[in-house]
Write an enzyme that holds these catalytic residues in place. Structure first.
Site, PDB file in Angstrom:
ATOM      1  N   ASP A  60    -104.528   8.673   0.726  1.00 34.82           N
ATOM      2  CA  ASP A  60    -103.999   8.282   2.037  1.00 34.82           C
ATOM      3  C   ASP A  60    -105.085   8.302   3.097  1.00 34.82           C
ATOM      4  O   ASP A  60    -105.136   7.441   3.966  1.00 34.82           O
ATOM      5  CB  ASP A  60    -102.871   9.238   2.464  1.00 34.82           C
ATOM      6  N   GLU A  81    -108.311   7.910   2.735  1.00 39.19           N
ATOM      7  CA  GLU A  81    -109.235   6.776   2.584  1.00 39.19           C
ATOM      8  C   GLU A  81    -108.604   5.506   3.161  1.00 39.19           C
ATOM      9  O   GLU A  81    -109.255   4.701   3.817  1.00 39.19           O
ATOM     10  CB  GLU A  81    -109.574   6.558   1.101  1.00 39.19           C
ATOM     11  N   PHE A  82    -107.291   5.378   2.904  1.00 42.04           N
ATOM     12  CA  PHE A  82    -106.577   4.215   3.427  1.00 42.04           C
ATOM     13  C   PHE A  82    -106.581   4.231   4.966  1.00 42.04           C
ATOM     14  O   PHE A  82    -106.866   3.235   5.613  1.00 42.04           O
ATOM     15  CB  PHE A  82    -105.128   4.219   2.901  1.00 42.04           C
ATOM     16  N   ASP A  83    -106.328   5.418   5.517  1.00 40.93           N
ATOM     17  CA  ASP A  83    -106.317   5.534   6.984  1.00 40.93           C
ATOM     18  C   ASP A  83    -107.661   5.140   7.583  1.00 40.93           C
ATOM     19  O   ASP A  83    -107.723   4.528   8.644  1.00 40.93           O
ATOM     20  CB  ASP A  83    -105.977   6.966   7.413  1.00 40.93           C
ATOM     21  N   SER A  90     -73.786 -18.972  -0.927  1.00 44.95           N
ATOM     22  CA  SER A  90     -73.388 -17.726  -1.588  1.00 44.95           C
ATOM     23  C   SER A  90     -73.215 -18.007  -3.077  1.00 44.95           C
ATOM     24  O   SER A  90     -73.451 -19.126  -3.540  1.00 44.95           O
ATOM     25  CB  SER A  90     -72.108 -17.201  -0.970  1.00 44.95           C
ATOM     26  N   GLU A 143     -80.441 -11.136 -13.609  1.00 46.07           N
ATOM     27  CA  GLU A 143     -81.121 -10.307 -12.602  1.00 46.07           C
ATOM     28  C   GLU A 143     -80.129  -9.314 -12.022  1.00 46.07           C
ATOM     29  O   GLU A 143     -78.929  -9.487 -12.157  1.00 46.07           O
ATOM     30  CB  GLU A 143     -81.601 -11.191 -11.435  1.00 46.07           C
ATOM     31  N   LYS A 195     -78.017  -7.765  -8.985  1.00 45.48           N
ATOM     32  CA  LYS A 195     -77.523  -8.261  -7.700  1.00 45.48           C
ATOM     33  C   LYS A 195     -77.683  -7.124  -6.689  1.00 45.48           C
ATOM     34  O   LYS A 195     -76.911  -6.163  -6.666  1.00 45.48           O
ATOM     35  CB  LYS A 195     -76.057  -8.692  -7.798  1.00 45.48           C
ATOM     36  N   ASP A 244     -77.636  -5.007  -3.398  1.00 44.32           N
ATOM     37  CA  ASP A 244     -76.643  -4.920  -2.335  1.00 44.32           C
ATOM     38  C   ASP A 244     -77.341  -4.572  -1.023  1.00 44.32           C
ATOM     39  O   ASP A 244     -77.418  -3.424  -0.618  1.00 44.32           O
ATOM     40  CB  ASP A 244     -75.622  -3.836  -2.702  1.00 44.32           C
ATOM     41  N   ARG A 277     -79.592 -14.644   7.059  1.00 38.60           N
ATOM     42  CA  ARG A 277     -78.714 -15.678   6.524  1.00 38.60           C
ATOM     43  C   ARG A 277     -77.950 -16.389   7.642  1.00 38.60           C
ATOM     44  O   ARG A 277     -77.767 -17.593   7.607  1.00 38.60           O
ATOM     45  CB  ARG A 277     -77.732 -15.038   5.530  1.00 38.60           C
ATOM     46  N   TYR A 299     -85.930 -12.867  -5.205  1.00 39.12           N
ATOM     47  CA  TYR A 299     -85.243 -13.429  -6.371  1.00 39.12           C
ATOM     48  C   TYR A 299     -85.142 -14.950  -6.400  1.00 39.12           C
ATOM     49  O   TYR A 299     -84.468 -15.504  -7.254  1.00 39.12           O
ATOM     50  CB  TYR A 299     -83.844 -12.830  -6.503  1.00 39.12           C
ATOM     51  N   LYS A 338     -78.469 -16.924 -13.669  1.00 38.33           N
ATOM     52  CA  LYS A 338     -78.943 -18.228 -13.192  1.00 38.33           C
ATOM     53  C   LYS A 338     -79.437 -19.070 -14.354  1.00 38.33           C
ATOM     54  O   LYS A 338     -80.016 -18.535 -15.304  1.00 38.33           O
ATOM     55  CB  LYS A 338     -80.123 -18.040 -12.221  1.00 38.33           C
ATOM     56  N   LYS A 340     -69.596  -9.399 -10.911  1.00 43.45           N
ATOM     57  CA  LYS A 340     -69.420  -8.237 -10.033  1.00 43.45           C
ATOM     58  C   LYS A 340     -69.019  -7.007 -10.835  1.00 43.45           C
ATOM     59  O   LYS A 340     -68.093  -7.065 -11.643  1.00 43.45           O
ATOM     60  CB  LYS A 340     -68.324  -8.528  -9.003  1.00 43.45           C
ATOM     61  N   CYS A 394     -47.332  19.163  15.278  1.00 46.31           N
ATOM     62  CA  CYS A 394     -48.790  19.301  15.305  1.00 46.31           C
ATOM     63  C   CYS A 394     -49.202  20.585  14.581  1.00 46.31           C
ATOM     64  O   CYS A 394     -48.671  21.660  14.889  1.00 46.31           O
ATOM     65  CB  CYS A 394     -49.275  19.328  16.747  1.00 46.31           C
ATOM     66  N   CYS A 416     -50.734  23.042  17.459  1.00 43.23           N
ATOM     67  CA  CYS A 416     -50.010  23.609  18.605  1.00 43.23           C
ATOM     68  C   CYS A 416     -48.493  23.552  18.431  1.00 43.23           C
ATOM     69  O   CYS A 416     -47.760  24.034  19.288  1.00 43.23           O
ATOM     70  CB  CYS A 416     -50.436  22.910  19.891  1.00 43.23           C
ATOM     71  N   CYS A 443     -50.323  13.778  18.643  1.00 47.69           N
ATOM     72  CA  CYS A 443     -49.811  14.993  19.267  1.00 47.69           C
ATOM     73  C   CYS A 443     -49.870  14.749  20.769  1.00 47.69           C
ATOM     74  O   CYS A 443     -50.938  14.557  21.326  1.00 47.69           O
ATOM     75  CB  CYS A 443     -50.666  16.203  18.898  1.00 47.69           C
ATOM     76  N   CYS A 478     -53.300  21.325  23.563  1.00 39.74           N
ATOM     77  CA  CYS A 478     -53.540  21.371  22.114  1.00 39.74           C
ATOM     78  C   CYS A 478     -55.034  21.667  21.878  1.00 39.74           C
ATOM     79  O   CYS A 478     -55.893  20.880  22.293  1.00 39.74           O
ATOM     80  CB  CYS A 478     -53.127  20.039  21.499  1.00 39.74           C
TER      81      CYS A 478
END
Ligand code: IVH
Length: 676
Positions: free
Chosen positions: A34, A36-38, A83, A113, A115, A117, A136, A225, A288, A312, A406, A409, A424, A430
């Protein structure tokens, strides 16, 4: 180092950094430490600072996020975002394969593949550089979220490799991993903010944030995808994806070519069983057609391609025993039934409770105590009961009935015509309603009192130290110290925070009062239209509903709030304690009296929209307020004008036109306040 050398060095550094980003975020195989990257990043940043004209938006330094975006601008998708048709079982899958094979006139290769979410995104690359990222939207046009997308480290800002078309579109799903999601929600709950229901909502909410800096801190990811474009390098979808992986995109490695529905079913079953091993949520498998020529031949329906489908997964379901039902009373008096369950493991966590919403739902489910019930996790955090396994019901089980009084009370509950909830009505006495109101009053978006949690509020109430939120301002540290777990220092801090809260602006105090149906936005509207609380208190139904954003429901609620003597008493006391129960206008007035230029915007309501050159939006807000004006967030007929920067959204422009509100450019505004 001269300019030419700097330019070469910058280019080399960018390439090197991009390679490391790819190794780290896409391949998960870091090549350097990290620090070295910095170092590389620091060097690049320093050079870009020295030669600002060499800074380009695709530089890896730009991933941290730049200034606030006023709103998103919509653009048309080059290829509409469609879709997928759903496939729910093996039979439907077979029918899908048969249809395709009929069109093909022979055997077909399918690509399977995951799906994902999350939130779909469409990226356009031109000349090897990320040009635009669109959500979208409605499928035809989407929001330009490029600046947010640039902060996602696994998305290449520039691509390199073979066969790259000059102009192409690639689509994928922006995701939040479950560990990042859990951490974010923990932080939000601690900060008094509502938790996100699921990683998809969190990812979607994050992408729509106006501040790319916050987006950058949320650590989103993206799986790709679908590659589109006229010069697609290969003839199959599979090869396209493999090629895109070489250009630097993150593609799920387990995609598989299948040759019939049995092979596809194996893939579906495998991932249905092991979906919890992934760090991301998936909700099915996408199938697909592999050949692009056959895809074209199969074509599209109005909504989706005929050459693809989504199998699904069924929501994960478990059965467990219903132990009891408890009833909770909220701040507004609404009574919510909650099912207590025998603990059971479901989709990554142990479930002990499920929400039952209201009496109707208990009736529909026909619940009996001790029943074995089906539990599912839907879109919400709290799981729900979806049914009862009747074969397991013992004849001695007792039916669940909704309580009539309730639980806190004892008051008889009421249920208004047409409403689902029981209430209530004992608003004043209450206990959970009282403590709920106090907790709302001190919450972060209201009075923002720090150090006072739910438990302490309950303790203070139970010991008789507070009966309502006005009492908070009469507490002293000495009264807090003897309470459980409260040291002298934290007691004093709480008292200090309570005292400081008197500086909270008027609209937030209105929100803090907890008037039913008056949320943050309505509170702002009220503050804009009633300069002080007395005006609001005296407003009748017609005056209230005369304000466009206030409907009859809110108006009635405000009126009944002020009919209550106890509320009036609380407000009088809050006034004495010095809370802002009127619009702060002193500064502006002073400006007018002394004739300084600071009062030029006296009494004006101004909406800021767009991007500016001279000052940031925050600075303009301050200038407006200092000059006696009011910066309001939403357009209404009361708006005096819009300070309109560049890239102002078309919908706002249209609305302004229809309301006849003038647009003032940045230059005109600067002239107005005497800066130009
Ligand atoms: S392909 C024309 N592949 O599912 C085909 N979509 O209901 C375009 N999604 O909006 C979609 N994983 O957000 C495709 N491997 C995958 C996907 C995927 C998730 C989402 C995507 C799309 C929705 C379709």
């Amino acid at each position: 180092m001269d300019r030419t050398e700097a330019s070469e060095r910058i280019e080399r550094l960018r390439r090197e950094i991009e390679t490391h980003n790819h190794s780290y975020y896409v391949l998960s195989k870091p090549l350097i430490s990290d620090s070295e990257f910095d170092q590389l990043m620091n060097e690049l940043e320093a050079l870009e600072k020295k030669y600002p004209d060499l800074l380009t938006p695709d530089s890896p330094t730009q991933r941290v996020g730049s200034d606030l975006t006023p709103e998103f601008i919509q653009y048309e998708h080059k290829y509409p975002m469609l879709s997928l048709g759903n496939i729910y079982n093996e039979e439907e899958l077979k029918a899908f394969c048969n249809r395709i094979e009929k069109i093909a006139g022979g055997p077909v290769e399918y690509v399977c593949e995951l799906k994902f979410d999350g939130v779909s995104i469409s990226l356009n690359y031109r000349n090897n550089s990320l040009f635009m990222a669109l959500t979208r939207g409605d499928g035809k046009t989407g929001d330009d979220v490029t600046r947010n997308i640039r902060t996602i480290k696994s998305i290449p800002l520039r691509v390199s490799g073979d066969n790259i078309p000059a102009d192409f579109v690639i689509r994928g799903e922006v995701l939040m991993s479950r560990p990042v999601f859990d951490r974010l929600n923990r932080e939000r709950i601690q900060a008094g903010l509502p938790a996100f229901a699921n990683p998809r909502n969190a990812a979607s909410g994050t992408l729509k944030l106006l501040d790319p800096k916050i987006v950058a801190s949320r650590r989103l990811d993206c799986m790709f995808y679908f590659l589109l474009g006229e010069d697609s390098p290969w003839e199959t979808h599979y090869q396209n994806l493999k090629q895109a992986a070489e250009w630097g995109f993150k593609i799920f490695e387990g995609i598989r070519i299948c040759r019939n529905s049995d092979e596809i079913m194996d893939f579906v079953k495998k991932w249905d069983e092991s979906r919890n091993d992934l760090t991301y949520d998936i909700d099915g498998i996408v199938i697909k057609v592999n050949s692009l020529a056959l895809q074209q031949k199969a074509g599209f329906t109005a909504k989706s391609p005929r050459w693809a489908g989504a199998f699904k997964f069924r929501a994960e379901q478990v059965t467990t025993r219903l132990l009891s039902v408890s009833f909770q009373v909220g701040r507004t008096g609404a009574v919510t039934p909650v099912a207590n369950l025998e603990p059971v493991f479901l989709a990554g966590s142990t479930v002990r409770r499920a929400s039952l919403h209201n009496a109707d739902q208990i009736e529909i489910l026909d619940l009996y105590i001790n029943d074995m019930v089906y539990v599912e996790k839907g879109g919400e955090i709290i799981p729900k009961i979806t049914g009862v396994d009747l074969s397991e019901r013992d004849k001695n089980n007792i039916k669940v009935t909704f309580i009539t009084n309730c639980p806190e009370c004892g008051t008889t509950l009421t249920r208004n015509e047409g409403e689902a909830n029981h209430f209530c009505p004992n608003y004043l006495h209450c206990p959970p309603q009282i403590t709920g109101r106090i907790e709302h009053f001190i919450s972060r978006r209201a009075m923002a009192v720090e150090g006072l949690g739910e438990e302490t509020v309950e303790l203070l109430f139970n010991r008789g130290l507070i009966r309502n939120f006005a009492d908070l301002y009469e507490l002293n540290a000495g009264q807090l110290v003897p309470l459980e777990r409260l040291g002298e220092k934290s007691a004093q801090n709480i008292i200090n925070s309570i005292r400081e809260s008197v500086g909270v602006p008027y609209h937030r105090v209105i929100f803090a009062l907890g008037i039913r149906h008056v949320g943050e936005t309505t509170a702002r509207t009220i503050a804009r239209n009633f300069r002080n609380i007395d005006e609001l208190m005296n407003a009748d139904f017609e005056t209230l509903t005369g304000i466009r954003e206030i409907g009859p429901r809110i108006a009635s609620s405000i009126i009944s709030y002020f009919r209550d003597d106890e509320n009036i008493d609380i407000i009088q006391r809050l006034k004495l304690f010095g809370l802002n129960l009127q619009e702060e206008e002193q500064e502006a007035r002073e400006g007018t009296q002394t004739g300084t230029k600071e009062a030029v915007l006296d009494g004006k309501s101004i909406v800021i929209s767009g991007v500016f050159r001279r000052h940031s939006r925050e600075e303009y807000r301050e200038i407006i307020e200092k000059s006696g004006g009011k910066n309001v967030t939403s357009l209404s007929s009361n708006t005096s004008f819009i300070l309109a920067g560049e890239k102002m959204g078309p919908s706002k422009r249209e609305k302004a036109e229809s309301l006849g509100i003038p647009l003032i450019s940045e230059k005109e505004f600067l002239e107005l306040i005497g800066e130009e």
